[in-house]
Design a protein around this motif. Structure first.
Motif, short mmCIF file in Angstrom:
data_model
loop_
_atom_site.label_atom_id
_atom_site.label_comp_id
_atom_site.label_asym_id
_atom_site.label_seq_id
_atom_site.Cartn_x
_atom_site.Cartn_y
_atom_site.Cartn_z
N ARG A 1 -9.87 76.90 17.24
CA ARG A 1 -8.93 75.59 17.46
C ARG A 1 -9.54 74.75 18.86
NH1 ARG A 1 -7.14 78.80 14.69
NH2 ARG A 1 -5.13 79.89 14.57
N SER A 2 -9.48 73.46 18.82
CA SER A 2 -9.99 72.89 19.56
C SER A 2 -8.74 71.75 20.11
CB SER A 2 -11.22 71.88 19.40
OG SER A 2 -12.16 72.68 19.39
N ARG A 3 -8.61 71.68 21.48
CA ARG A 3 -7.71 70.50 22.00
C ARG A 3 -8.08 69.95 23.22
NH1 ARG A 3 -5.99 75.94 21.72
NH2 ARG A 3 -5.36 76.84 23.71
N ALA A 4 -7.42 68.78 23.47
CA ALA A 4 -7.79 68.12 24.68
C ALA A 4 -6.33 67.68 25.51
CB ALA A 4 -8.30 66.71 24.46
N ILE A 5 -6.50 68.11 26.71
CA ILE A 5 -5.48 67.44 27.79
C ILE A 5 -5.86 66.22 28.57
CG2 ILE A 5 -3.84 68.32 29.43
CD1 ILE A 5 -4.49 71.06 28.21
N GLU A 6 -5.13 65.00 28.24
CA GLU A 6 -5.31 64.00 29.16
C GLU A 6 -4.79 63.86 30.26
OE1 GLU A 6 -4.40 59.13 29.07
OE2 GLU A 6 -4.44 60.32 27.38
N LEU A 7 -5.77 63.84 31.35
CA LEU A 7 -4.95 64.06 32.93
C LEU A 7 -4.60 62.68 33.67
CD1 LEU A 7 -7.52 66.50 34.05
CD2 LEU A 7 -5.04 67.08 33.21
N LYS A 8 -3.51 62.38 33.92
CA LYS A 8 -3.25 61.15 34.74
C LYS A 8 -3.11 61.24 36.05
CE LYS A 8 -0.82 59.57 30.50
NZ LYS A 8 -1.44 58.37 30.06
N ASP A 9 -2.73 62.52 36.48
CA ASP A 9 -2.64 62.57 37.72
C ASP A 9 -3.81 63.77 38.32
OD1 ASP A 9 0.01 61.30 38.30
OD2 ASP A 9 0.77 63.21 37.13
N TYR A 10 -4.60 62.99 39.32
CA TYR A 10 -5.85 63.66 39.49
C TYR A 10 -6.39 63.09 40.84
CZ TYR A 10 -7.91 60.37 36.75
OH TYR A 10 -8.44 58.84 36.19
N ARG A 11 -7.46 63.77 41.25
CA ARG A 11 -8.30 62.95 42.67
C ARG A 11 -9.61 63.52 42.39
NH1 ARG A 11 -7.29 59.90 47.47
NH2 ARG A 11 -8.88 60.26 48.81
N VAL A 12 -10.64 62.80 42.53
CA VAL A 12 -12.03 63.21 42.36
C VAL A 12 -12.63 62.82 43.49
CG1 VAL A 12 -14.19 63.33 40.89
CG2 VAL A 12 -12.10 62.90 39.76
N ALA A 13 -13.48 63.89 44.30
CA ALA A 13 -14.23 63.64 45.37
C ALA A 13 -13.35 63.25 46.62
CB ALA A 13 -15.43 62.99 45.05
N ASP A 14 -13.87 62.06 47.29
CA ASP A 14 -13.11 61.51 48.20
C ASP A 14 -12.27 60.40 47.70
OD1 ASP A 14 -14.83 59.55 47.46
OD2 ASP A 14 -15.84 58.81 49.27
N GLY A 15 -11.99 60.02 46.38
CA GLY A 15 -11.38 59.29 45.96
C GLY A 15 -11.52 57.74 46.03
N ALA A 16 -12.93 57.51 46.45
CA ALA A 16 -13.25 56.02 47.10
C ALA A 16 -13.81 55.23 45.52
CB ALA A 16 -14.60 56.08 47.87
N GLU A 17 -14.36 56.19 44.52
CA GLU A 17 -14.71 55.44 43.28
C GLU A 17 -13.70 55.92 42.12
OE1 GLU A 17 -17.61 53.73 42.78
OE2 GLU A 17 -17.91 53.89 45.12
N ASP A 18 -13.98 55.49 41.07
CA ASP A 18 -13.31 55.50 39.93
C ASP A 18 -13.84 56.61 39.14
OD1 ASP A 18 -11.18 55.35 37.90
OD2 ASP A 18 -12.52 54.02 36.57
N ASP A 19 -14.09 57.87 39.66
CA ASP A 19 -14.74 59.04 39.35
C ASP A 19 -13.91 59.83 38.35
OD1 ASP A 19 -16.93 58.86 41.39
OD2 ASP A 19 -15.62 60.17 42.62
N ALA A 20 -14.51 60.19 37.11
CA ALA A 20 -14.04 61.03 36.10
C ALA A 20 -14.74 62.48 35.92
CB ALA A 20 -14.63 60.36 34.78
#
Length: 129
Positions: free
Chosen positions: A42-61
């Motif tokens: 099985r494979s599946r994906a979960i899209e994350l809408k609420d997150y923060r990456v690193a310092d939040g200064a860039e549009d990191d993914a």
């Protein structure tokens, strides 16, 4: 089992092409059908809408994958399969990574024999005659 679960940040949704990723992941696992039953894949994906990456200064993914398997495979098999799957992930996301900040990660979770309950009639379709 195995189950391949991907969490990904919504800022790469249009570029992620997850169906293609899953196709390539399944090829790797199906090639090892003596180790992993095809009917349990099985494979599946979960899209994350609420997150923060690193310092939040860039549009990191980020993309984080989990491979869940039942107990009983050797350490060598687990290492080889995880390395092969992570290579697929790195190749698949290489164009996105070339254009933006992106963190890729993957982990293996192995269930104990007593820790899972399942029923599946798909396996019968793949029994060798």
């Amino acid at each position: 089992m195995p189950h391949f679960i991907v969490e990904y940040t919504d800022n790469i949704k249009d570029e992620a092409k997850l169906e293609k990723l899953f196709e390539e992941i399944h090829k790797v696992l199906i090639a090892r059908d003596t180790v992993f039953p095809i009917g349990g894949l099985r494979s599946r994906a979960i899209e994350l809408k609420d997150y923060r990456v690193a310092d939040g200064a860039e549009d990191d993914a980020f993309v984080h994958a989990v491979l869940k398997i039942g107990a009983g495979r050797s350490e060598e098999i687990k290492k080889e399969v995880c390395e092969a799957l992570f290579e697929v992930m790195k190749e698949h996301f290489s164009l996105i990574m070339a254009k933006r900040y992106l963190a890729l990660s993957m982990e293996l979770i192995e269930f104990s024999k007593a820790g899972t309950y399942k029923q599946n009639n798909i396996h019968a379709r793949f029994k060798k005659k």
